[in-house]
Design an enzyme around this catalytic site. Structure first.
Site, PDB file in Angstrom:
ATOM      1  N   CYS A 198      44.144  34.428  59.225  1.00 37.72           N
ATOM      2  CA  CYS A 198      43.127  33.595  58.572  1.00 37.72           C
ATOM      3  C   CYS A 198      42.713  32.445  59.481  1.00 37.72           C
ATOM      4  CB  CYS A 198      43.658  33.070  57.237  1.00 37.72           C
ATOM      5  SG  CYS A 198      42.465  32.056  56.366  1.00 37.72           S
ATOM      6  N   CYS A 200      42.083  29.127  57.712  1.00 38.79           N
ATOM      7  CA  CYS A 200      43.299  28.437  57.248  1.00 38.79           C
ATOM      8  C   CYS A 200      44.040  27.803  58.433  1.00 38.79           C
ATOM      9  CB  CYS A 200      44.270  29.398  56.562  1.00 38.79           C
ATOM     10  SG  CYS A 200      43.501  30.626  55.520  1.00 38.79           S
ATOM     11  N   ASP A 201      44.130  28.523  59.543  1.00 41.95           N
ATOM     12  CA  ASP A 201      45.038  28.113  60.622  1.00 41.95           C
ATOM     13  C   ASP A 201      44.350  27.628  61.896  1.00 41.95           C
ATOM     14  OD1 ASP A 201      47.100  28.899  58.945  1.00 41.95           O
ATOM     15  OD2 ASP A 201      47.153  30.938  59.733  1.00 41.95           O
TER      16      ASP A 201
END
Ligand code: FAD
Ligand code: NAP
Length: 330
Positions: free
Chosen positions: A159, A162-163
């Site tokens: 992701c 997200c990261d």
């Protein structure tokens, strides 16, 4: 068990398909509940930074669009339950008021008059319902690259939104050639020093507009015809070893992060023994959502279809409610 309410429908999954189904179920005045294991409804949409193809709402983030769907559900009073569904059992209510499960292996479908489903959750609750809408969507595929599993969470990610922030000013690689890989590369190019986009062919599967956009970004390098052989690193990712399948040449990309974006797997675990699926594991159902099992309907990414998008998932959710109404009237 006899005091348990029997719902008209239970919608499993609160992504775009499930939330659209809930909106239509509320307007049809069905008794229902919408169940998702996540406290934050939205499904896969939550992991995209920008949705630019949902009509009328260009440029919203995935979080904003999901929030708009949820607010719409709340406005109509859709009952939302946070629970992880672990089992769906077909059966009937016996004259003593108890639920009797039917063993599909020993009894034919024609014996299923007044079919009822019992839905069980990991939290120990149970719901009885006449119909089920399967809207559990899909999840990221693992690539099976040597080192991928060991280095997940310390450089290997599924992701980018997200990261991505953990890799600011660093070099990273994205593996894949579909919409998600291209979007991830574009997103990461704004944060990272350099982004290698590693694809196993010399043509991307992604939409042309995304390819054109990525091609124009200076710090994205396309690494075509290349398979990922190994992800190396001790406590963190240090290198991605790729091999050109046309020349046989190997190249070690010095990267701190490897983002795997090679597609999705349908979340059909709950349904695979109940309904017919295709060779890819997707539930076989047309636009009506009707599956091979009476009373089970499929909506969104979980069903066999040519285009998996927010708009088609939402349309499926709406269509399923029409099918549920027809089924309940029989
Ligand atoms: P999902 O969104 O997958 O939702 C399924 C829900 O079911 C999840 O909330 C999950 O928690 C829940 N669930 C699963 N199993 C259980 C269980 N056992 N018990 C309880 N709950 C369960 N499409 C576009 O149109 N435009 C885009 O810009 C776009 N960008 C994308 C970016 C990314 C990174 C990804 C991964 C996808 C993107 N897509 C985009 C595709 C789009 O997100 C999907 O087509 C859509 O989300 C499918 O919706 P769905 O409701 O079928 O399933
Ligand atoms: P996808 O479209 O299935 O693409 C997967 C990509 O990964 C393909 O290029 C494939 O290569 C490659 N691949 C598959 N297995 C591989 C492996 N083992 N090793 C290396 N590469 C591998 O998946 P996706 O990009 O995740 O998209 C999922 C769905 O969401 C799609 O329906 C997509 O359209 C949708 N989506 C839409 C948008 C948008 O509309 N903006 C954005 C994101 C996602 P090949 O090409 O060689 O098969």
């Amino acid at each position: 068990m006899s005091e348990l309410k029997i719902y008209d429908t239970v919608i499993i999954g609160a992504g775009p398909a499930g939330m659209a189904a809930a909106i239509y179920a509320a307007r049809a005045e069905l008794s229902f509940c919408l169940i998702d294991r996540s406290y934050a409804p939205g499904g896969q949409v939550l992991s995209t930074y920008e949705v630019d193809n949902y009509p009328g709402l260009p440029g919203l983030s995935g979080g904003e669009l999901s929030d708009a769907f949820k607010k719409h559900c709340d406005k109509l009073g859709c009952p939302f339950v946070t629970a992880d569904i672990t089992d769906i059992a077909p059966g009937y209510i016996a004259p003593n008021g108890f639920f009797n499960e039917i063993d599909l292996k020993t009894r034919g479908l024609d014996s299923m008059i007044d079919l009822v489903y019992m839905i069980s959750t990991a939290e120990g609750d149970a719901y009885l319902t006449r119909t089920v809408i399967a809207a559990t969507g899909a999840s990221h595929k693992k690539a099976g690259i040597d080192g991928e599993e060991d280095l997940t969470g310390v450089g290997v990610s599924y992701c980018a939104t997200c990261d991505g922030a953990f890799f600011r000013k660093k070099d990273v690689a994205v593996v894949g050639g579909g919409d998600v890989a291209l979007e991830d590369a574009i997103f990461l190019s704004r944060l990272c020093k350099k982004v290698y986009l590693v694809h196993r062919r010399d043509q991307f599967r992604a939409a042309k507009s995304l390819v054109t956009k990525a091609d124009a970004i200076e710090n994205i390098e396309f690494v075509f015809d290349s398979v990922s052989k190994k992800i190396l690193g001790n406590s963190n990712v240090e290198e991605l070893l790729v091999k050109n399948i046309k020349t046989g040449d190997e190249r070690a990309l010095a990267v701190s992060g490897v983002f795997i974006a090679i597609g999705i797997t349908p979340a059909t675990g709950l349904f695979k023994d109940l309904v017919a699926c295709d060779e890819g594991g997707y539930i076989i159902a047309d636009e009506s959502g009707k599956t091979s099992m009476p009373g089970i309907f499929a909506a969104g990414d979980i069903r066999k279809k040519p285009l998996r998008q927010i708009i088609t998932a939402a349309a499926d959710g709406a269509n399923c409610i029409t099918s549920v109404e027809g089924y309940l009237m029989k």
